[in-house]
Design a protein around this motif. Structure first.
Motif, PDB file in Angstrom:
ATOM      1  N   ILE A  92       0.841  -1.201   0.000  1.00 54.66           N
ATOM      2  CA  ILE A  92       0.000   0.000   0.000  1.00 54.66           C
ATOM      3  C   ILE A  92       0.872   1.245   0.000  1.00 54.66           C
ATOM      4  O   ILE A  92       0.605   2.221  -0.709  1.00 54.66           O
ATOM      5  N   TRP A  93       1.944   1.226   0.792  1.00 52.88           N
ATOM      6  CA  TRP A  93       2.868   2.366   0.855  1.00 52.88           C
ATOM      7  C   TRP A  93       3.509   2.616  -0.507  1.00 52.88           C
ATOM      8  O   TRP A  93       3.644   3.754  -0.934  1.00 52.88           O
ATOM      9  N   ASP A  94       3.889   1.542  -1.218  1.00 52.98           N
ATOM     10  CA  ASP A  94       4.468   1.699  -2.561  1.00 52.98           C
ATOM     11  C   ASP A  94       3.455   2.315  -3.523  1.00 52.98           C
ATOM     12  O   ASP A  94       3.802   3.165  -4.346  1.00 52.98           O
ATOM     13  N   ILE A  95       2.209   1.892  -3.438  1.00 51.63           N
ATOM     14  CA  ILE A  95       1.165   2.451  -4.315  1.00 51.63           C
ATOM     15  C   ILE A  95       0.962   3.937  -4.021  1.00 51.63           C
ATOM     16  O   ILE A  95       0.862   4.755  -4.937  1.00 51.63           O
ATOM     17  N   ILE A  96       0.916   4.293  -2.732  1.00 47.23           N
ATOM     18  CA  ILE A  96       0.721   5.701  -2.363  1.00 47.23           C
ATOM     19  C   ILE A  96       1.875   6.552  -2.880  1.00 47.23           C
ATOM     20  O   ILE A  96       1.658   7.642  -3.431  1.00 47.23           O
ATOM     21  N   ARG A  97       3.105   6.063  -2.742  1.00 47.13           N
ATOM     22  CA  ARG A  97       4.257   6.820  -3.245  1.00 47.13           C
ATOM     23  C   ARG A  97       4.196   6.976  -4.762  1.00 47.13           C
ATOM     24  O   ARG A  97       4.521   8.038  -5.299  1.00 47.13           O
ATOM     25  N   GLY A  98       3.777   5.929  -5.470  1.00 42.90           N
ATOM     26  CA  GLY A  98       3.659   6.017  -6.924  1.00 42.90           C
ATOM     27  C   GLY A  98       2.580   6.991  -7.359  1.00 42.90           C
ATOM     28  O   GLY A  98       2.767   7.767  -8.303  1.00 42.90           O
ATOM     29  N   VAL A  99       1.448   6.986  -6.671  1.00 41.12           N
ATOM     30  CA  VAL A  99       0.353   7.903  -7.006  1.00 41.12           C
ATOM     31  C   VAL A  99       0.775   9.347  -6.748  1.00 41.12           C
ATOM     32  O   VAL A  99       0.469  10.242  -7.538  1.00 41.12           O
ATOM     33  N   ILE A 100       1.497   9.574  -5.653  1.00 41.37           N
ATOM     34  CA  ILE A 100       1.974  10.929  -5.361  1.00 41.37           C
ATOM     35  C   ILE A 100       2.921  11.411  -6.452  1.00 41.37           C
ATOM     36  O   ILE A 100       2.845  12.564  -6.890  1.00 41.37           O
TER      37      ILE A 100
END
Length: 60
Positions: free
Chosen positions: A25-33
């Protein structure tokens, strides 16, 4: 009442997934940002270019 029960079940599964796969989830959030930063930059550049062709009021 059925919608409340279904909502609680979906909420519980979602919370379990976040706790179990927090790193993903943290990787997805960083990618979306990162994608949002690129889109915001392109938007600001476009808005800046849009205003460069305008002449001041009162001139021909």
């Amino acid at each position: 009442m059925n919608k409340i029960i279904a909502g609680l079940v979906v909420l519980a599964i979602g919370l379990w997934a976040i706790v179990s796969w927090w790193w993903f989830i943290w990787d997805i959030i960083r990618g979306v940002i990162a994608v949002l930063f690129v889109l915001a930059g392109l938007t600001l550049i476009g808005l800046g270019l849009k205003n460069t062709g305008k002449k001041p009021a009162g001139t021909k």
